[in-house]
Motif scaffolding. Structure first.
Motif, short mmCIF file in Angstrom:
data_model
loop_
_atom_site.label_atom_id
_atom_site.label_comp_id
_atom_site.label_asym_id
_atom_site.label_seq_id
_atom_site.Cartn_x
_atom_site.Cartn_y
_atom_site.Cartn_z
N GLY A 16 0.80 -1.22 0.00
CA GLY A 16 0.00 0.00 0.00
C GLY A 16 0.83 1.27 0.00
N SER A 17 0.13 2.40 0.10
CA SER A 17 0.78 3.70 0.04
C SER A 17 0.30 4.60 1.18
CB SER A 17 0.47 4.40 -1.29
OG SER A 17 0.97 3.66 -2.38
N LEU A 18 1.16 5.50 1.58
CA LEU A 18 0.82 6.55 2.52
C LEU A 18 1.56 7.81 2.11
CD1 LEU A 18 1.05 4.94 6.10
CD2 LEU A 18 -1.02 5.79 4.99
N ARG A 19 1.01 8.95 2.48
CA ARG A 19 1.67 10.23 2.24
C ARG A 19 1.79 10.97 3.56
NH1 ARG A 19 -0.29 15.80 -0.53
NH2 ARG A 19 1.66 16.42 -1.58
N LEU A 20 3.02 11.21 3.97
CA LEU A 20 3.27 11.97 5.19
C LEU A 20 3.46 13.44 4.85
CD1 LEU A 20 5.84 9.65 7.02
CD2 LEU A 20 3.35 9.55 7.05
N SER A 21 3.02 14.28 5.76
CA SER A 21 3.21 15.72 5.62
C SER A 21 3.85 16.26 6.89
CB SER A 21 1.87 16.43 5.40
OG SER A 21 1.23 15.98 4.25
N CYS A 22 4.61 17.33 6.72
CA CYS A 22 5.23 18.00 7.87
C CYS A 22 5.22 19.49 7.60
CB CYS A 22 6.64 17.50 8.10
SG CYS A 22 7.56 18.43 9.34
N ALA A 23 4.51 20.21 8.45
CA ALA A 23 4.40 21.65 8.30
C ALA A 23 5.22 22.36 9.38
CB ALA A 23 2.94 22.08 8.39
N ALA A 24 6.02 23.31 8.95
CA ALA A 24 6.84 24.10 9.88
C ALA A 24 6.18 25.45 10.09
CB ALA A 24 8.24 24.28 9.33
N SER A 25 6.22 25.91 11.34
CA SER A 25 5.66 27.21 11.66
C SER A 25 6.49 27.86 12.76
CB SER A 25 4.21 27.08 12.10
OG SER A 25 4.12 26.31 13.29
N GLY A 26 6.33 29.19 12.88
CA GLY A 26 7.05 29.90 13.93
C GLY A 26 7.88 31.03 13.36
N VAL A 78 7.01 19.82 3.97
CA VAL A 78 7.69 18.74 3.25
C VAL A 78 6.79 17.51 3.28
CG1 VAL A 78 8.95 17.93 5.31
CG2 VAL A 78 9.86 17.46 3.01
N TYR A 79 6.83 16.75 2.21
CA TYR A 79 6.00 15.57 2.07
C TYR A 79 6.88 14.34 1.84
CZ TYR A 79 2.59 19.21 1.02
OH TYR A 79 1.81 20.34 1.07
N LEU A 80 6.34 13.20 2.19
CA LEU A 80 7.00 11.92 1.87
C LEU A 80 5.93 10.99 1.32
CD1 LEU A 80 9.74 10.42 2.00
CD2 LEU A 80 8.91 9.37 4.12
N GLN A 81 5.98 10.76 0.03
CA GLN A 81 5.07 9.81 -0.61
C GLN A 81 5.72 8.44 -0.53
OE1 GLN A 81 1.92 10.24 -2.01
NE2 GLN A 81 1.95 7.99 -2.12
N MET A 82 5.02 7.52 0.11
CA MET A 82 5.56 6.18 0.32
C MET A 82 4.69 5.17 -0.41
SD MET A 82 6.53 6.43 4.38
CE MET A 82 4.82 6.51 4.89
N ASN A 83 5.27 4.51 -1.39
CA ASN A 83 4.57 3.50 -2.18
C ASN A 83 5.20 2.12 -1.96
OD1 ASN A 83 2.98 5.58 -3.32
ND2 ASN A 83 4.45 5.87 -4.98
#
Length: 121
Positions: A16-26, A78-83
């Motif tokens: 399967g697949s998942l897409r991780l996201s990471c948002a930076a703020s500050g 930043v994103y990480l598409q994992m297939n």
């Protein structure tokens, strides 16, 4: 101060697949490198992928051809598409960013709290 917040982890079946996201703020002046690391139970934290501000990319050999890192500079994300996920990809995934802050205009390394990815049938 700078915060990194990951999302998108979960349970997925092998293949399967998942897409991780990471948002930076500050108090961000500029973000240079962003990347993903992971740590499986009982193992050391390891690099998964890094995205350099000059356009360079680095991937761990174990994920090449399956994972893709990308960035949205307008959203400091930043994103990480994992297939083609495998059980051995099971780990806590951490986002990291090298950030120049308004505090003193120096670069610091920040980490998120992590998101769990479990690959199992």
């Amino acid at each position: 101060q700078v915060q990194l917040v990951e999302s998108g982890g979960g349970l997925v079946q092998p293949g399967g697949s998942l897409r991780l996201s990471c948002a930076a703020s500050g108090t961000i002046v500029r973000i240079n490198t962003m990347g993903w690391y992971r740590q499986a139970a009982g193992k050391e934290r390891e690099l998964v992928a890094r995205d350099y501000s000059d356009g360079g990319l680095t991937y761990a050999d174990s994920v090449k051809g399956r994972f893709t890192i990308s960035r949205d500079y307008t959203k400091n994300t930043v994103y990480l598409q994992m297939n083609s996920l495998k059980p051995e990809d099971t780990a806590v995934y951490y986002c990291t960013a090298d950030v120049v802050t308004y505090m003193d205009y120096r670069e610091y390394d920040f980490w998120g709290k992590g998101t769990q990815v479990t690959v199992s049938s």
